[in-house]
Scaffold this active site. Structure first.
Site, short mmCIF file in Angstrom:
data_model
loop_
_atom_site.label_atom_id
_atom_site.label_comp_id
_atom_site.label_asym_id
_atom_site.label_seq_id
_atom_site.Cartn_x
_atom_site.Cartn_y
_atom_site.Cartn_z
N ASP A 1 -23.04 0.38 -51.26
CA ASP A 1 -23.75 -0.53 -50.37
C ASP A 1 -22.84 -1.69 -49.97
O ASP A 1 -21.85 -1.98 -50.63
CB ASP A 1 -25.00 -1.06 -51.08
CG ASP A 1 -26.04 -1.61 -50.12
OD1 ASP A 1 -25.89 -1.41 -48.91
OD2 ASP A 1 -27.00 -2.24 -50.59
N HIS B 1 -29.18 6.23 -41.06
CA HIS B 1 -29.49 4.85 -41.42
C HIS B 1 -28.43 3.87 -40.93
O HIS B 1 -28.76 2.83 -40.32
CB HIS B 1 -29.65 4.75 -42.94
CG HIS B 1 -29.81 3.36 -43.46
ND1 HIS B 1 -30.88 2.57 -43.13
CD2 HIS B 1 -29.02 2.62 -44.30
CE1 HIS B 1 -30.77 1.40 -43.74
NE2 HIS B 1 -29.65 1.40 -44.45
#
Length: 478
Positions: free
Chosen positions: A198, A334
């Site tokens: 992330d 995403h």
């Protein structure tokens, strides 16, 4: 030009952390002046962006010294503290200025239906999101405490409790909920609970991040900081300069269920195993492999070396081979929904205006053996999501409602339906979610997504003021 000694450190640079607490609070009705006086002492704990730069330089030097000595670097004892206030908190303090941001002024609970959050919508009644009760009523502020360890965070929290009398008869604030997170262990460091690295793609801020990496993208300071270049909102009070709107979202992640879906829906190809097919499907959902390598660069095989190379891991535009159908990376993946890069080149849309700086941290335990075998979540885990922007309507809310939740975005095809962001996209009606092109052998095929694997548990819109504003607008002389 922003003065980094005047900007709170989580906005620019990001508070370094292995563990973190978010103390969500209300201000005591009878002790508002006492709270404002206590702020004078608290401000001495607040970490600035300049301090964050110094801390990160210390971390880098510590790692380099350990490498040169052939040792494992020891963690430095570091702590970071910030504070932010909701519109309801400002009203409680008697600060009645119009901050010229509609979502902020309304509060996130009143925004939850438009965001697509699950909830109950009875005729002639206010929408009731399926949130944790802690966020069902107005909160006034949030204090961020980040550190190198849980012990460091807890010790700093004790100091803050003393300053504001938390839990005492003369308390100036009351704890509504504390959200606690930590970096995941071992080789999952830096990865969220679905297993994907992330925080790779963050915009550089002009004249602050002076050496951006290829593909990172640079935004003018006013995209993140109020009152600076390219903050296009007029008539804001001067004390807002160098502050930023903070979005807090508490997301539950259904990790066993997500993994089960991928296992049951692998991409089938003679050259790969079912497990590899499931891994590929997950990468095409996310837009990156779990290592962080972008699939637009490495579409069919993970590349860990690419993932850790900052000169290459953001250097892509979704324009390889004039791919209009998402063969290399699905249009609704995403990362593509959240930052469409060159997908909007033929449309008069400013991508810069919709960039945000993302923070946050995972929370909750690792999966148990029972959860892995059953495919059913038993413990609460997920992501404490935070992002900063000078305009929530252009930043977080736009990304969620106009991009992630719109099955027609990005508009690359005259006839086509890219589908929902499979990670955070939320339906606002009863049609259900689908996504197109996750199987590269069937780029026009749609896959039904039976479950929303990321579920909001609550949140709020806050404003993170500058240090000078904390001293002159928020605090009272003792």
């Amino acid at each position: 030009m922003a003065d980094l000694n005047n900007v709170q450190g989580d906005i620019i640079g990001g508070l370094p952390k292995k563990a973190q607490q978010y103390l969500v609070f209300t201000i005591d009705d009878n002790n508002v002046p006492a709270f404002r006086k206590a702020l004078n002492q608290f401000i001495n704990l607040v970490t600035t962006a300049a301090q964050v730069q110094q801390d990160r330089a210390k971390i880098a030097a510590n790692k380099q010294t350990a490498i040169e000595q052939g040792k494992t670097p020891q963690l430095l004892t570091l702590v970071g503290v910030n504070i932010a206030f909701s519109h309801f908190g400002l009203k409680k303090l008697g600060i009645n200025d119009n901050l010229q941001d509609g979502p902020y002024m309304n509060g996130q609970k009143n925004d939850s239906q438009s965001l697509g959050d699950p909830g109950d919508a009875a005729p002639f009644q206010q929408f009731d999101p399926h949130w944790d009760p802690a966020f069902k009523n107005d909160t006034h502020g949030v204090i961020l405490i980040a550190g190198d360890s849980e012990d460091t965070v807890v010790a700093t929290r004790a100091k803050i409790n003393d300053i504001f009398g938390v839990g005492a008869f003369n308390a100036t604030i009351h704890e509504i909920i504390t959200l606690s997170g930590s970096v995941r262990p071992g080789d999952q460091k830096g990865h969220e609970h679905f297993g994907f690295m992330d925080g790779i793609s963050q915009p550089a801020v002009k004249d602050i991040d002076t050496s951006p990496f290829p593909g990172q993208g640079t935004v003018r300071q006013g995209v993140i900081l109020c009152g600076r270049d390219h903050d296009g909102v007029l008539f804001r009070p001067g004390w807002m300069t160098d502050g930023s709107f903070m979005v807090l979202r508490w997301y539950k992640q259904l990790v066993p269920e997500f993994n089960t879906f991928l296992k049951q829906n692998p991409i089938v190809d003679p050259g790969i195993t079912p497990a590899q097919g499931s891994e590929l499907r997950g990468a095409r959902f996310m837009g990156r492999w779990k290592s962080g390598a972008p699939i637009d660069v490495s579409p069919f095989q993970d590349d860990p070396d690419l993932a850790v190379d900052p000169t290459r891991n953001n250097d892509f535009t979704y324009t390889a081979n004039n791919d209009q159908v998402g063969y290399r990376c699905p249009l609704a993946a995403h990362t593509r929904k959240g930052n469409p890069r060159n997908d909007l080149d033929n449309i008069i849309v400013s991508r810069e205006d919709h960039r945000i700086i993302r923070r946050g941290i995972p929370f909750g335990p690792e999966m148990s053996d029972d959860e892995i075998s059953s495919g059913v979540s038993q413990a609460l885990r997920g992501l404490i999501f935070v992002c900063y922007q000078s305009n929530i309507g252009n930043g977080f809310k736009f990304i969620q409602t106009v991009w992630a939740n719109d099955p027609l975005f990005p508009p690359k095809q005259l006839l086509g339906n890219p589908g929902y962001d499979p990670i955070i996209g939320q339906v606002t009606d009863e049609t259900g979610r689908t996504i197109q092109g996750t199987d590269p052998l069937d780029p026009n095929g749609h896959l039904t997504l039976p479950t929303e694997w990321v579920i909001p548990q609550g949140g709020e819109y806050y404003f993170s003021p500058s240090i000078s504003a904390l001293r002159t607008t928020f605090a009272l002389s003792a």
